[in-house]
Design an enzyme around this catalytic site. Structure first.
Site, mmCIF file in Angstrom:
data_model
loop_
_atom_site.group_PDB
_atom_site.id
_atom_site.type_symbol
_atom_site.label_atom_id
_atom_site.label_comp_id
_atom_site.label_asym_id
_atom_site.label_seq_id
_atom_site.Cartn_x
_atom_site.Cartn_y
_atom_site.Cartn_z
ATOM 1 N N ASP A 45 18.435 69.053 60.361
ATOM 2 C CA ASP A 45 17.375 69.584 59.493
ATOM 3 C C ASP A 45 16.218 68.628 59.159
ATOM 4 O OD1 ASP A 45 19.743 70.995 59.271
ATOM 5 O OD2 ASP A 45 19.860 70.867 57.101
HETATM 6 C C1 FRU Z 1 22.011 72.850 57.529
HETATM 7 C C2 FRU Z 1 22.999 71.895 56.910
HETATM 8 C C3 FRU Z 1 22.691 71.706 55.448
HETATM 9 C C4 FRU Z 1 23.269 70.364 55.153
HETATM 10 C C5 FRU Z 1 22.982 69.630 56.430
HETATM 11 C C6 FRU Z 1 24.000 68.586 56.780
HETATM 12 O O1 FRU Z 1 21.835 72.687 58.882
HETATM 13 O O2 FRU Z 1 24.312 72.371 57.100
HETATM 14 O O3 FRU Z 1 23.179 72.725 54.608
HETATM 15 O O4 FRU Z 1 22.670 69.757 54.050
HETATM 16 O O5 FRU Z 1 22.918 70.595 57.452
HETATM 17 O O6 FRU Z 1 23.549 67.813 57.855
#
Ligand code: FRU
Length: 701
Positions: A45
């Site tokens: 992300d």
């Molecule tokens: C979304 C997610 C978020 C989390 C992150 C962990 O892709 O699952 O909810 O904060 O990735 O890397």
């Protein structure tokens, strides 16, 4: 429509080409030329997007030591134009104990510029950047400040930087929100991804975070970024099978004027439109305390008003008694009485039959299409139809199809879930035609989940939607927008990947890429406000050679169903094509085409008013049985009847925009390096390629 103040803002920043801090070649197979990737290792992300000190700051979920999703820290890149990025050292590392074991991972979140030093975390000289992130505690522990946290707990922490985001200090009082308030305290293990913004009317900070497992977002307010006051929650609504993640909440004014609206975007995984990860949104109002979605932004879970039931399975009568024809395991079978989450019927077509390995087909009685939409609920394995193998011994599809004149004009597979979601087919261009519905299960379940289920089939005047999908492709997730840009320049970045296969895509020494930043706006489409998106206005800075400008009404017809566009070829392109539909079932472009029929098909189907991307023959898909597929987005032709499609082609992706951003489909592809061809095609009839512009895209490295 172009966003004028956005252009002014970006133009005033100028172009500063940058060189990566690391010495990777950036020439590895599948390395994107103009999409951001870290030099090495895993990225997911986008986090902490903010325009500050003249830089677009982009942090992201990053594993500093490997190419799978572990050890998450905030990686960091920044740039001047949203296109060229300088990768910087890890900004906020995961926390380790004395023995070197990770005890707290730094999950997704956001960043703000604390201009008034409300947090007191400034150094008295410049406004601190404050990152607000999710913790992911890996062990029970008592923190130095005496707070006790347990393994699996998430929550909200902050960190501050007074050197423009290079170095960060975690706040001693972390976590600033350890658990959500009653009655949500039991959700502390799935409470993450805080997005904070300055809410000027209330003179305070507002946070939106996810209560992932109960499909709610939770809102808080604060004066100082440390003490947070619970405001409200929103949800569950629309797509809810999976975890809600990475919410964002922001104001946006509709194109052409009108009152300011608020948009809530939220990721869902794995319950997206095409199995796995996707981004949905709601349009509504925010009054400083609660977000309320407009009624037309929330979709009913019951059948559309006034819909006719074509086939009601509730009697439990056999398919034969209902006039349907079964072959294979469907011969002599009946609809199954089942309780499936999301299903509004008690009896469904379930192709499990004698077991997951069962295969067969089921054909409805003929009917005449007299309403513009056909709706049904579908769940089960995601095994899309591949026209190249359909009906052959290597067919693996598990699909429900609409047949007209013996041809499949719509095909939908399962959502990858043991729950059912609404799907709707636009058949407005097929009124008066004789049609059949066919369920095909050619999947033997050897690779898991080899069956689908389909609920009552309805004919309706309005489509029964499951959600407002931001992008209808498989690879646009965890989408969030920049803080501190003018409202008119609302700019989003999505992670161009999908948790279903993201950790096994065939790239090395990195995994994960970001989509090109997109400018968002709201447009009244079909009587509803919908998000519209286009590549950011700075994108032309990457234009290299102009390969083609207009071809002057090139006819595509029975004599020339496919024409190679000789002057347009390459692995990195920005193509804008303008088609005039003729009688063809589908028309469009093949990009990255090469030997043995390898190509990615991007097209439009006027009778079903769908834009589509087909990656069933796009190259390597061997790493995941769920990768191949065909993805559709609803799209009406432009007012003049033309269909305009913009395609950004890179080494391992296509980003497709239709109708000036009204529809978007983003998909990764892994073609051979030698597949560089582009052709125009029309299938079963004619179309005209009225004009096409194509630019070679520069490499950002
Ligand atoms: C979304 C997610 C978020 C989390 C992150 C962990 O892709 O699952 O909810 O904060 O990735 O890397």
């Amino acid at each position: 429509m172009v966003n004028r103040s956005g252009i002014a803002l970006f133009a005033s920043l100028g172009l500063l080409a940058t060189v990566s801090a690391r010495a990777e070649s950036y020439k590895e197979p599948y390395r994107p030329a103009f999409h951001y990737t870290p030099a090495v290792n895993w990225m997911n992300d986008p986090n902490g997007l903010i325009f500050a000190d003249g830089f677009f700051q982009m942090f992201y979920q990053y594993n500093p030591v490997g190419t799978v999703a572990e050890n998450q820290a905030w990686g960091h890149a920044r740039g001047r134009d949203l296109l060229h990025w300088t990768e910087l050292p890890v900004a906020i590392p995961a926390v380790r104990n004395a023995a070197g074991q990770y005890t707290d991972l730094i999950f997704s979140g956001s960043a703000v510029q604390d201009r008034q030093n409300s947090s007191g975390l400034g150094d008295g000289r410049r406004a601190p950047l404050v990152a607000v992130y999710a913790n992911n505690y890996l062990a029970d522990q008592t923190l130095p400040n005496g707070q006790h946290v347990v393994a699996g707990q998430q929550g909200v922490s902050i960190a501050s930087s007074t050197d423009g985001g290079i170095s960060w200090s975690n706040y001693a009082g972390n976590p600033v929100i350890a658990v959500p308030p009653a009655p949500y305290a039991d959700q502390a293990g799935a409470f993450r991804d805080p997005k904070v913004f300055w809410y000027a009317p209330g003179h305070e900070w507002v946070m939106v975070a996810a209560l992932s497992n109960i499909h709610r977002v939770i809102l808080y307010a604060s004066d100082n970024l440390k003490d947070w006051r619970f405001l409200s929650t929103f949800g569950p609504a629309n797509a809810v099978f999976g975890a809600w993640e990475c919410p964002d909440l922001f104001p946006l004014r509709p194109q052409g004027g009108g009152a300011e609206k608020w948009v809530l975007m939220v990721g869902i995984n794995p319950g997206a439109e095409y199995a796995g990860s996707g981004t949905q949104y709601f349009v509504g109002e925010f009054d400083g305390k609660s977000f309320t979605a407009d009624p037309d932004s929330v979709h009913a879970t019951t059948p559309p008003a006034g819909a006719e039931i074509f086939q009601d399975f509730s009697s439990g009568q056999s398919y034969a008694a209902l006039g349907w024809t079964g072959t294979g395991a469907f011969a002599g079978a009946s609809p199954a009485a089942e309780t499936i989450p999301g299903s509004v019927t008690g009896h469904v077509i379930d192709s499990f039959l004698t077991g997951d390995s069962a295969v067969g087909t089921l054909l409805s009685p003929a009917f005449t299409i007299d309403k513009p939409f056909i709706d049904f609920q579908i769940g089960g394995g995601s095994w899309p139809r591949d026209p190249a193998t359909a009906g052959t011994a290597s067919d693996k599809e598990a699909t429900v199809n609409l047949l007209v004149d013996g041809r499949v004009v719509h095909s939908t597979t399962g959502n990858g879930l043991g729950a059912m979601s609404w799907r709707s087919w636009d058949v407005s261009g097929l009124r008066g035609r004789k049609a059949w519905i066919e369920v095909i299960d050619a999947n033997d379940g050897a690779q898991g989940f080899g069956h689908i289920f389909v609920g009552d089939i309805l004919f309706s005047d309005t489509p029964q939607l499951e959600a407002n999908w931001l992008d209808h492709g498989p690879d646009f997730y965890a989408t969030v927008t920049f803080n501190d840009l003018p409202e008119s320049a609302r700019t989003a970045v999505g992670w161009m990947n999908n948790w279903n296969y993201g950790q096994v895509i065939p790239t090395s020494p990195w995994r994960g890429q970001m989509a090109i930043p997109r400018s968002l706006s709201l447009r009244n489409t079909d009587g509803r406000l919908a998000l519209v998106q286009n590549p950011v206005e700075t994108l032309p800075l990457l234009h290299g050679a102009l390969l083609e400008r207009s071809v002057g009404n090139m006819a595509l017809d029975a004599e020339h169903p496919t024409r190679t566009l000789d002057r347009i070829s390459g692995r990195q392109l920005d193509i804008s094509a303008d088609f005039v539909p003729g009688g063809a079932d589908t028309f469009g472009l093949h990009v990255r085409s090469g030997a043995n029929g390898e190509r990615t098909e991007i097209g439009y189907s006027p009778r079903t008013r769908t834009l589509f991307v087909d990656r069933t023959r796009s190259g390597d898909a061997s790493f995941s049985s769920g990768f191949k597929g065909r993805f559709e987005a609803p799209l009406a032709p432009d007012r003049d009847g033309h269909v305009r499609i913009r395609v950004l082609v890179d080494t391992s992706s296509v980003e497709v925009f239709g109708g000036d951003g009204a529809a978007a489909i983003t998909a990764q592809i892994f073609p051979s390096a030698g597949s560089v061809g582009v052709d125009a095609f029309a299938e079963n009839g004619s179309a005209v390629l009225h004009a096409i512009d194509a630019w070679a895209m520069r490499d950002i490295h």
